[in-house]
Design an enzyme around this catalytic site. Structure first.
Site, mmCIF file in Angstrom:
data_model
loop_
_atom_site.group_PDB
_atom_site.id
_atom_site.type_symbol
_atom_site.label_atom_id
_atom_site.label_comp_id
_atom_site.label_asym_id
_atom_site.label_seq_id
_atom_site.Cartn_x
_atom_site.Cartn_y
_atom_site.Cartn_z
ATOM 1 C CG ASP A 130 -2.160 0.855 0.992
ATOM 2 O OD1 ASP A 130 -1.988 2.062 0.729
ATOM 3 O OD2 ASP A 130 -3.267 0.333 1.063
ATOM 4 C CB THR A 155 -5.900 -2.630 0.480
ATOM 5 O OG1 THR A 155 -5.512 -1.259 0.306
ATOM 6 C CG2 THR A 155 -5.176 -3.484 -0.535
ATOM 7 C CE LYS A 158 -3.492 0.945 7.535
ATOM 8 N NZ LYS A 158 -4.547 1.781 6.929
ATOM 9 C CG HIS A 198 -0.927 8.545 5.179
ATOM 10 N ND1 HIS A 198 -1.378 9.544 4.348
ATOM 11 C CD2 HIS A 198 -1.495 7.401 4.711
ATOM 12 C CE1 HIS A 198 -2.182 9.031 3.416
ATOM 13 N NE2 HIS A 198 -2.263 7.732 3.617
ATOM 14 C CG HIS A 229 -2.586 8.534 -0.974
ATOM 15 N ND1 HIS A 229 -3.801 7.933 -1.120
ATOM 16 C CD2 HIS A 229 -2.104 8.124 0.233
ATOM 17 C CE1 HIS A 229 -4.062 7.174 -0.048
ATOM 18 N NE2 HIS A 229 -3.038 7.295 0.792
HETATM 19 ZN ZN LIG Z 1 -3.004 6.149 2.469
#
Ligand SMILES: [Zn+2]
Length: 490
Positions: A56, A170, A352, A355, A440
């Site tokens: 991810d 996801t 995560k 971020h 993102h």
């Molecule tokens: Zn994200």
């Protein structure tokens, strides 16, 4: 398998773990033409087994950073060794009246998961359901059947593994259809997506839909979502509901999971943490120059790092299985099915921790997913009728910058010492203020593949193309490479 390992890596392997003081001038110099080896990797058969790895937020920047930090400049990750490599375009849709929708170039994990799960795009926040005029106006589920539902209905064994809450966007992609990704448990759904709650005639929360979907092996975090009552204020939780649907094996620790030996005793729903699972590496927070100037005594092992800082790699408690453990168990259980299996594995917290501008957290999760890929590649070597695809849902904010460069004002940065012994500096520049979540990004993401029909993962592809490859493609009647593509532009 192509031999992509450099002689230097081999020499290091023989000599054991040697601290590098430098790298050779020419490390991966190709001495021989590799056309025949690549040609030998092209296999048009429909694969028996398919394993999809999703890192991810794992754009090229995140991959390169993890490789340099953990393997060195001349080192290679498992994903680097796969014979086919393309780029995946992953824009999503903006809400609107339809039938056509404006593109949104930088999406979240819900519509991107929808893209490979169903072959169709949708709007931000939405899971395997069509677009609409607004996020709180549900779209249509017609035509949004997922690759895992298709595989299940073909008699294949199915598995869904993630280090996030298993109800996160996801892993929800192949296993649920809902207008808003926030509707993970029944209480969440009553609050945010009421028209889709079961008591209102809807398909229910993501957790309930996962129980109904009946995939054989479901492993990850998110126990709190499954602990929510099916009926408002009732005593029956989604865990109970799932048990009634055949999930009679519900491991809660790494030891429990190790003891699961067969699907004959029931389907497996393993939830190993209340929320997201713990990261492999302890956090190391990137900080802006402004923050560092205001905190002169900061600890570089916790904040901003230094040319001597390395990540603490022992953060995950022993009662939580690693992504490799979960992947190995899923393959062990699913591969007993005569008709083969389909498995999705997500390394969720690359995103995560990106971020959060947590450089060590992000690197550790990228390495952990690559390790899990190593487990799958060992299986693939013994079972070459297995297709493995590795990709990301979207790209992310972390960027390597010159180790002497100090980015302006509020951009957070951190410095680490790589396995080469050299400093590497990473900057995070998309938060709106100090300490806020970074966003993102929209650059196309890498996609790799090995095994039958892996040659379809090559060149610049669309994220929705992956859906077809996951289902197994029929032979092409077109003659030229570009026969299924738009004509060349000027
Ligand atoms: Zn994200």
């Amino acid at each position: 398998m192509l031999r992509l390992r450099s002689r230097r890596t081999l020499a290091l392997g023989a000599a054991g773990a040697v601290a590098l003081s430098g790298v050779a001038i020419a490390t991966n110099y190709a001495e021989r033409d590799r056309s025949a080896q690549l040609k030998a990797q092209i296999d048009g058969h429909v694969p028996k087994n398919v394993i999809l790895f999703i890192g991810d937020g794992m754009g090229d920047s995140e991959v390169t950073l993890a490789r340099y930090y953990a393997k060195g400049a001349a080192g290679r990750l498992n994903m680097d060794r796969l014979p086919f490599r393309g780029s995946s375009i992953h824009y999503v849709l903006s809400p609107g009246p339809g039938p056509d929708y404006a593109p949104n170039y930088v999406g979240d994990s819900a519509p991107t998961a929808t893209a490979w799960s169903t072959g169709k795009r949708t709007v931000d926040g939405r899971v395997s359901q069509g677009p609409s005029s607004a996020l709180n106006v549900p779209g249509s589920n017609d035509g949004y059947r997922t690759f895992m539902e298709i595989a299940r209905d073909r008699g294949k064994a199915t598995g869904n593994v993630s280090t996030a809450e298993i109800t996160d966007a996801t892993p929800a992609g192949p296993s649920a259809h809902i207008s808003q990704r926030a509707c993970q448990g029944p209480d969440d759904t009553r609050k945010t997506c009421p028209s889709e709650a079961k008591e209102n005639g809807g398909l229910g929360s993501i957790a309930e839909q996962q129980a109904d979907a009946g995939f054989d092996v479901v492993l990850g975090g998110g126990r709190n979502r499954y602990a929510q009552p099916v009926l408002a204020g009732g005593a029956t939780t989604v865990l109970d509901y799932a048990r009634g649907k055949g999930y009679t094996q519900q491991p809660a620790t790494a030891d429990d999971l190790a003891k699961v030996s067969s699907l004959r005793r029931g389907k497996v729903l393993g939830l190993f943490s209340k929320g997201n699972m713990t990261t492999e590496y302890a956090p190391l927070q990137a900080r802006s120059k402004a923050w560092q100037d205001a905190h002169p005594g900061f600890d570089p092992q916790k904040d901003a790092g230094s040319a001597e800082t390395t990540c603490v790699e022992t953060n995950r408690p022993a009662n939580e299985p690693s992504l490799s453990d979960m992947t190995a168990k899923a393959i062990e259980l699913l591969s007993k099915n005569r008709k083969g299996f389909v498995l999705q594995v997500e390394g969720a917290s690359i995103d995560k921790r990106d971020h959060a501008a947590d450089v060590c957290g992000q690197i550790g999760e990228t390495v952990a997913m690559d390790d899990a890929l190593g487990v799958a590649l060992q299986f693939q070597r013994r079972n070459p009728d297995t297709l493995i695809i590795v990709t990301a849902d979207h790209s992310h904010t972390s960027q390597m910058i010159n180790a002497q460069q100090v980015p302006a004002s509020l951009a957070a940065y951190a410095t680490l010492k790589t396995v080469d012994g050299a400093p590497i500096r990473v900057a995070y520049g998309t938060a709106t203020e100090e300490g806020a979540s970074h966003g993102h990004t929209g650059a196309q993401v890498p996609v790799w593949a090995i095994g039958p029909q892996a040659a379809n993962i090559q060149g610049t592809i669309d994220q929705t193309d992956i859906f077809g490859v996951l289902n197994g493609l029929r032979p092409s009647r077109g003659s030229g490479w570009w026969s299924h593509r738009p004509a060349y532009g000027k």
